[in-house]
Design a protein around this motif. Structure first.
Motif, PDB file in Angstrom:
ATOM      1  N   ARG A   1       0.821  -1.208   0.000  1.00  0.00           N
ATOM      2  CA  ARG A   1       0.000   0.000   0.000  1.00  0.00           C
ATOM      3  C   ARG A   1       0.863   1.271   0.000  1.00  0.00           C
ATOM      4  O   ARG A   1       0.661   2.188  -0.766  1.00  0.00           O
ATOM      5  N   ASP A   2       1.864   1.282   0.876  1.00  0.00           N
ATOM      6  CA  ASP A   2       2.740   2.449   0.918  1.00  0.00           C
ATOM      7  C   ASP A   2       3.910   2.261  -0.033  1.00  0.00           C
ATOM      8  O   ASP A   2       4.439   1.164  -0.144  1.00  0.00           O
ATOM      9  N   PRO A   3       4.293   3.337  -0.699  1.00  0.00           N
ATOM     10  CA  PRO A   3       5.411   3.207  -1.636  1.00  0.00           C
ATOM     11  C   PRO A   3       6.732   2.981  -0.901  1.00  0.00           C
ATOM     12  O   PRO A   3       6.850   3.341   0.271  1.00  0.00           O
ATOM     13  N   PRO A   4       7.715   2.389  -1.561  1.00  0.00           N
ATOM     14  CA  PRO A   4       8.986   2.110  -0.910  1.00  0.00           C
ATOM     15  C   PRO A   4       9.908   3.313  -0.916  1.00  0.00           C
ATOM     16  O   PRO A   4      11.069   3.209  -0.571  1.00  0.00           O
ATOM     17  N   ILE A   5       9.386   4.444  -1.324  1.00  0.00           N
ATOM     18  CA  ILE A   5      10.256   5.614  -1.456  1.00  0.00           C
ATOM     19  C   ILE A   5       9.970   6.537  -0.296  1.00  0.00           C
ATOM     20  O   ILE A   5       8.822   6.884  -0.049  1.00  0.00           O
ATOM     21  N   GLN A   6      11.025   6.918   0.379  1.00  0.00           N
ATOM     22  CA  GLN A   6      10.812   7.720   1.571  1.00  0.00           C
ATOM     23  C   GLN A   6      10.363   9.145   1.244  1.00  0.00           C
ATOM     24  O   GLN A   6       9.416   9.653   1.816  1.00  0.00           O
ATOM     25  N   ASP A   7      11.078   9.758   0.319  1.00  0.00           N
ATOM     26  CA  ASP A   7      10.748  11.145   0.011  1.00  0.00           C
ATOM     27  C   ASP A   7       9.731  11.188  -1.111  1.00  0.00           C
ATOM     28  O   ASP A   7       9.736  10.345  -1.987  1.00  0.00           O
ATOM     29  N   ASP A   8       8.928  12.200  -1.089  1.00  0.00           N
ATOM     30  CA  ASP A   8       7.985  12.367  -2.171  1.00  0.00           C
ATOM     31  C   ASP A   8       8.737  12.828  -3.408  1.00  0.00           C
ATOM     32  O   ASP A   8       9.325  13.895  -3.434  1.00  0.00           O
ATOM     33  N   GLY A   9       8.748  11.963  -4.420  1.00  0.00           N
ATOM     34  CA  GLY A   9       9.477  12.307  -5.637  1.00  0.00           C
ATOM     35  C   GLY A   9       8.824  13.468  -6.358  1.00  0.00           C
ATOM     36  O   GLY A   9       9.465  14.213  -7.074  1.00  0.00           O
ATOM     37  N   PHE A  10       7.504  13.598  -6.136  1.00  0.00           N
ATOM     38  CA  PHE A  10       6.807  14.694  -6.799  1.00  0.00           C
ATOM     39  C   PHE A  10       6.955  15.925  -5.923  1.00  0.00           C
ATOM     40  O   PHE A  10       6.072  16.287  -5.152  1.00  0.00           O
ATOM     41  N   ARG A  11       8.102  16.551  -6.031  1.00  0.00           N
ATOM     42  CA  ARG A  11       8.451  17.640  -5.125  1.00  0.00           C
ATOM     43  C   ARG A  11       7.780  18.953  -5.518  1.00  0.00           C
ATOM     44  O   ARG A  11       7.335  19.116  -6.648  1.00  0.00           O
ATOM     45  N   THR A  12       7.777  19.855  -4.585  1.00  0.00           N
ATOM     46  CA  THR A  12       7.207  21.179  -4.835  1.00  0.00           C
ATOM     47  C   THR A  12       7.867  21.815  -6.061  1.00  0.00           C
ATOM     48  O   THR A  12       7.211  22.429  -6.894  1.00  0.00           O
ATOM     49  N   GLU A  13       9.183  21.619  -6.138  1.00  0.00           N
ATOM     50  CA  GLU A  13       9.907  22.236  -7.257  1.00  0.00           C
ATOM     51  C   GLU A  13       9.421  21.675  -8.591  1.00  0.00           C
ATOM     52  O   GLU A  13       9.320  22.400  -9.577  1.00  0.00           O
ATOM     53  N   LEU A  14       9.148  20.376  -8.582  1.00  0.00           N
ATOM     54  CA  LEU A  14       8.718  19.748  -9.829  1.00  0.00           C
ATOM     55  C   LEU A  14       7.349  20.280 -10.245  1.00  0.00           C
ATOM     56  O   LEU A  14       7.126  20.613 -11.409  1.00  0.00           O
ATOM     57  N   SER A  15       6.451  20.408  -9.266  1.00  0.00           N
ATOM     58  CA  SER A  15       5.120  20.911  -9.641  1.00  0.00           C
ATOM     59  C   SER A  15       5.224  22.370 -10.082  1.00  0.00           C
ATOM     60  O   SER A  15       4.516  22.814 -10.985  1.00  0.00           O
ATOM     61  N   MET A  16       6.157  23.089  -9.475  1.00  0.00           N
ATOM     62  CA  MET A  16       6.352  24.485  -9.857  1.00  0.00           C
ATOM     63  C   MET A  16       6.823  24.567 -11.308  1.00  0.00           C
ATOM     64  O   MET A  16       6.373  25.401 -12.093  1.00  0.00           O
ATOM     65  N   GLN A  17       7.708  23.641 -11.617  1.00  0.00           N
ATOM     66  CA  GLN A  17       8.271  23.588 -12.957  1.00  0.00           C
ATOM     67  C   GLN A  17       7.166  23.280 -13.990  1.00  0.00           C
ATOM     68  O   GLN A  17       7.105  23.899 -15.047  1.00  0.00           O
ATOM     69  N   ILE A  18       6.310  22.336 -13.636  1.00  0.00           N
ATOM     70  CA  ILE A  18       5.232  21.965 -14.541  1.00  0.00           C
ATOM     71  C   ILE A  18       4.274  23.153 -14.714  1.00  0.00           C
ATOM     72  O   ILE A  18       3.875  23.497 -15.821  1.00  0.00           O
ATOM     73  N   ARG A  19       3.962  23.776 -13.586  1.00  0.00           N
ATOM     74  CA  ARG A  19       3.068  24.932 -13.595  1.00  0.00           C
ATOM     75  C   ARG A  19       3.620  26.024 -14.521  1.00  0.00           C
ATOM     76  O   ARG A  19       2.923  26.551 -15.372  1.00  0.00           O
ATOM     77  N   ASN A  20       4.905  26.326 -14.347  1.00  0.00           N
ATOM     78  CA  ASN A  20       5.522  27.360 -15.179  1.00  0.00           C
ATOM     79  C   ASN A  20       5.443  27.008 -16.646  1.00  0.00           C
ATOM     80  O   ASN A  20       5.138  27.833 -17.488  1.00  0.00           O
ATOM     81  N   LYS A  21       5.715  25.736 -16.911  1.00  0.00           N
ATOM     82  CA  LYS A  21       5.733  25.303 -18.304  1.00  0.00           C
ATOM     83  C   LYS A  21       4.353  25.373 -18.919  1.00  0.00           C
ATOM     84  O   LYS A  21       4.195  25.783 -20.066  1.00  0.00           O
ATOM     85  N   ALA A  22       3.366  24.971 -18.134  1.00  0.00           N
ATOM     86  CA  ALA A  22       1.994  25.009 -18.631  1.00  0.00           C
ATOM     87  C   ALA A  22       1.598  26.447 -18.915  1.00  0.00           C
ATOM     88  O   ALA A  22       1.012  26.763 -19.945  1.00  0.00           O
ATOM     89  N   ARG A  23       1.964  27.307 -17.987  1.00  0.00           N
ATOM     90  CA  ARG A  23       1.630  28.721 -18.131  1.00  0.00           C
ATOM     91  C   ARG A  23       2.303  29.304 -19.370  1.00  0.00           C
ATOM     92  O   ARG A  23       1.724  30.054 -20.130  1.00  0.00           O
ATOM     93  N   GLN A  24       3.543  28.906 -19.550  1.00  0.00           N
ATOM     94  CA  GLN A  24       4.274  29.435 -20.700  1.00  0.00           C
ATOM     95  C   GLN A  24       3.691  28.926 -22.005  1.00  0.00           C
ATOM     96  O   GLN A  24       3.604  29.657 -22.971  1.00  0.00           O
ATOM     97  N   ALA A  25       3.277  27.656 -21.996  1.00  0.00           N
ATOM     98  CA  ALA A  25       2.682  27.100 -23.206  1.00  0.00           C
ATOM     99  C   ALA A  25       1.404  27.873 -23.521  1.00  0.00           C
ATOM    100  O   ALA A  25       1.104  28.179 -24.666  1.00  0.00           O
ATOM    101  N   GLU A  26       0.680  28.190 -22.472  1.00  0.00           N
ATOM    102  CA  GLU A  26      -0.578  28.919 -22.615  1.00  0.00           C
ATOM    103  C   GLU A  26      -0.361  30.287 -23.245  1.00  0.00           C
ATOM    104  O   GLU A  26      -1.008  30.678 -24.179  1.00  0.00           O
ATOM    105  N   LYS A  27       0.605  30.970 -22.686  1.00  0.00           N
ATOM    106  CA  LYS A  27       0.794  32.356 -23.125  1.00  0.00           C
ATOM    107  C   LYS A  27       1.783  32.484 -24.269  1.00  0.00           C
ATOM    108  O   LYS A  27       1.991  33.554 -24.791  1.00  0.00           O
ATOM    109  N   LYS A  28       2.404  31.358 -24.608  1.00  0.00           N
ATOM    110  CA  LYS A  28       3.395  31.353 -25.677  1.00  0.00           C
ATOM    111  C   LYS A  28       4.431  32.462 -25.495  1.00  0.00           C
ATOM    112  O   LYS A  28       4.783  33.184 -26.402  1.00  0.00           O
TER     113      LYS A  28
END
Lengths: 181, 316
Positions: free
Chosen positions: B11-38
């Protein structure tokens, strides 16, 4: 019954997608990253895949019509495709397979502390050592707790094959753990 | 039952740290925003390019927190004292934690720990530049608009970055906020090694460089003759529409950097091709004017990524 993502059913073209992306990432970010990591066994690949998955979902949001459960399956499906693409890319086959290793010793040492039991640790290690076609079935079935039907939809693999892979996977796990489960 | 047991144990993943880090979501957010606004992609590069070293950086921090860390790493030409702290009106506003094993020519991680609240930095451009005190040579450490705090902190207490410098000796790390001086520190680097870089196999291809970071297909280079150079860069998580690659080189014994290739000069907007898994490839032509040992300095988007020492042979 309405769920958290029910509003997606009625998402109209031009609707601000930013908040939806936030919502999806906060709810499923870890699931997506972990699944990518389970399949690729490389954290940098999981980073890349997770990024591609959410950007693809973001781009295709208006065409998605479903609630929370199907959103999760949808995201995992994209994750699976992107992870398998990654594993199949010629370069990975030629170059990176050399580095295709289990979580590093460092990571395992860190995990040691986290594991409640040795059994859990050994089981996960055995799961991650399974060939990817067995690994994905076990993980979808037991980690993500998906039903047989959901797994067939997600993977595009027939029910019979899913069942036999699940069976074989468990046999392999039992063999590698050296005991009869 | 087996089923239940598997469910419970997996049930629980074998990975201690959350791989989906705040920085990663920030990066995705920025990219999505940039794609939007070109809009042109300019901001997000430096903050997150090397997040995969975060774990390594944590180890460095722990190591540095041990007593006596301040004395370590002093280089030979220490005409300027090392100083890892910056104070303003008697109050510490910056402490840096460099890799104690750092050596010029090699990649190493850093933590910049800022004590002032996030509001001082938020929405502003934070630029860190390294300046070689002896020659005045300067290297970009990072430059980005600050949008969020360090993961797990209220402010920028754990601002991670990295640096490769081409020369040994004292370097001043200068922090600017919106172009204005904010703080600085002085660190020493050991002189770089002039041994040829390591060779490693990537599948059937022999490469020279640093495995899993950057490599060059190992082909002989002859002085005065252009040779095709194929680069592979690992852990390059962005698919920026535009990026730049500049190859500079230093001959052993000289401090004069020569530019052998510049994608900008050729008007190439994207010198990298993705070949899967965060690996990028680039092909260009290099011509070393003289034989001997050369240190190749690959700059990606203005930042030195690593250095590779090769032996250039006499023309046949």
């Amino acid at each position: 019954m309405l769920d958290r993502f029910d509003y997606l059913r009625n998402l109209a073209e031009g609707y601000e997608r930013g908040p939806v992306l936030e919502d999806m990432m906060s709810r499923f970010g870890t699931d997506v990253w972990n699944f990518a990591y389970f399949l690729t066994r490389r954290s940098e690949a999981a980073d890349d895949v997770a990024q591609e998955v959410f950007l693809a979902a973001y781009r295709n949001l208006y065409s998605f019509r479903g609630g929370e459960n199907s959103l999760k399956s949808w995201l995992l499906k994209i994750t699976r495709n992107k992870s398998l693409n990654y594993l199949q890319s010629a370069f990975v086959r030629k170059v990176l397979l050399l580095g295709d290793r289990l979580p590093s010793e460092k990571a395992l040492a860190a995990e040691d502390r986290h594991f409640e039991t040795l059994e859990r640790e050994m089981l996960w290690q055995a799961v991650l050592e399974l060939p990817v076609k067995y690994r994905e079935i076990i993980i979808l079935e037991y980690h993500y707790d998906l039903k047989l039907k959901e797994i067939t939809q997600l993977t595009g693999i027939s029910e019979g094959t899913v069942k036999s892979r699940s069976h074989r996977a468990k046999k392999k796990l039992a063999a590698s753990l050296g005991e009869n489960h | 039952m087996i089923e239940e047991r598997l469910k419970t144990l997996l049930r629980d993943p074998p990975i201690q740290d959350d791989g989906f880090r705040t920085e990663l979501s920030m990066q995705i957010r920025n990219k999505a925003r940039q794609a939007e606004k070109k809009r042109p992609l300019i901001r997000m590069l430096n903050s997150v390019i090397y997040m995969s070293v975060a774990a390594a950086v944590c180890i460095i921090v722990l190591y540095n927190l041990l007593p006596g860390w301040g004395e370590r790493g002093a280089g030979s030409d220490s005409f300027v004292e090392e100083r890892l702290i910056y104070e303003q009106s008697g109050k510490k506003i910056l402490a840096i934690y460099p890799d104690p094993e750092r050596m010029a020519g090699q990649y190493s991680g850093f933590i910049f720990s800022f004590t002032e609240p996030l509001s001082v930095f938020k929405g502003k451009q934070l630029t860190i530049q390294a300046i070689h005190l002896k020659t005045g040579a300067s290297e970009l450490v990072s430059s980005e608009t600050i949008t969020t705090s360090s993961s797990g902190y209220e402010g920028l207490q754990r601002y991670t970055t990295n640096l490769v410098v081409p020369f040994g000796g004292a370097w001043r790390l200068e922090v600017k906020v919106d172009g204005k001086f904010y703080a600085d520190a002085v660190i020493h680097y050991a002189e770089p090694s002039w041994e040829e870089s390591e060779r490693f196999n990537a599948g059937t291809v022999k490469m020279i460089g640093t495995e899993e970071r950057i490599g060059l297909v190992d082909v002989p280079f002859y002085a005065g003759q252009a040779q095709k150079a194929m680069w592979c860069i690992w852990r390059f998580p962005f698919e920026l529409k535009e990026s730049s690659l500049e190859i500079q080189a230093l001959r052993k014994g000289s401090v004069e950097k020569r530019t052998l290739f510049s994608s900008k000069a050729y008007g190439i907007k994207q010198p990298f091709a993705a070949i899967g898994g965060g690996v990028r490839q680039s092909v260009n032509s290099l011509n070393f004017p003289e034989p001997g040992l050369w240190r190749i300095l690959p700059y990606v988007n203005g930042k030195l990524l690593d250095t590779i020492v090769i032996k250039v042979q006499k023309s046949e």
